[in-house]
Design a protein around this motif. Structure first.
Motif, mmCIF file in Angstrom:
data_model
loop_
_atom_site.group_PDB
_atom_site.id
_atom_site.type_symbol
_atom_site.label_atom_id
_atom_site.label_comp_id
_atom_site.label_asym_id
_atom_site.label_seq_id
_atom_site.Cartn_x
_atom_site.Cartn_y
_atom_site.Cartn_z
ATOM 1 N N GLY A 46 39.119 39.932 33.875
ATOM 2 C CA GLY A 46 37.989 40.363 34.690
ATOM 3 C C GLY A 46 37.381 41.684 34.261
ATOM 4 O O GLY A 46 36.533 42.234 34.965
ATOM 5 N N ILE A 102 33.581 41.797 33.949
ATOM 6 C CA ILE A 102 32.962 41.760 35.276
ATOM 7 C C ILE A 102 32.998 43.152 35.905
ATOM 8 O O ILE A 102 32.004 43.618 36.468
ATOM 9 C CB ILE A 102 33.666 40.724 36.173
ATOM 10 C CG1 ILE A 102 33.471 39.317 35.585
ATOM 11 C CG2 ILE A 102 33.158 40.800 37.610
ATOM 12 C CD1 ILE A 102 34.325 38.240 36.226
ATOM 13 N N GLY A 155 34.099 35.968 32.406
ATOM 14 C CA GLY A 155 35.401 36.443 32.853
ATOM 15 C C GLY A 155 35.825 35.741 34.119
ATOM 16 O O GLY A 155 35.083 34.956 34.707
ATOM 17 N N ASN A 156 37.057 36.015 34.499
ATOM 18 C CA ASN A 156 37.631 35.427 35.706
ATOM 19 C C ASN A 156 38.430 36.513 36.410
ATOM 20 O O ASN A 156 39.480 36.941 35.911
ATOM 21 C CB ASN A 156 38.526 34.238 35.335
ATOM 22 C CG ASN A 156 39.061 33.510 36.540
ATOM 23 O OD1 ASN A 156 39.117 34.051 37.644
ATOM 24 N ND2 ASN A 156 39.454 32.276 36.348
ATOM 25 N N GLU A 157 37.946 36.951 37.541
ATOM 26 C CA GLU A 157 38.620 38.028 38.285
ATOM 27 C C GLU A 157 39.977 37.596 38.825
ATOM 28 O O GLU A 157 40.785 38.434 39.193
ATOM 29 C CB GLU A 157 37.738 38.500 39.440
ATOM 30 C CG GLU A 157 36.491 39.210 38.974
ATOM 31 C CD GLU A 157 35.608 39.662 40.110
ATOM 32 O OE1 GLU A 157 35.458 40.889 40.283
ATOM 33 O OE2 GLU A 157 35.069 38.791 40.820
#
Length: 72
Positions: free
Chosen positions: A15, A18, A7-9
């Motif tokens: 996200g 996460i 994921g990418n916050e």
């Protein structure tokens, strides 16, 4: 057991895995959550069994993909 978290916050909606891993961290015995940053080399190359936690747009329930189903 290692669980690799994708994921990418910094991207809205990407996200969630996460966030879930952070909530579960320390609450689930014998599980280590390993965050995999976007564009990072995959840390599990060569491992026989890999568990990944990620979110996918459009899936309405928790789904487990195994073996040949991973390409669906």
């Amino acid at each position: 057991m290692k669980v690799y978290v994708f994921g990418n916050e910094n991207l809205m909606g990407d996200g969630e895995a996460i966030k879930a891993a952070k909530r579960l961290n320390g609450r689930v015995k014998n599980v280590e959550f390993i965050m995999v940053k976007p564009n990072e080399e995959l840390p599990f190359v060569g491992e026989k069994k890999v568990i990944i936690l990620d979110v996918i747009e459009g899936i309405k329930k928790i789904t487990v993909f195994k073996g040949k189903d991973i390409d669906k």
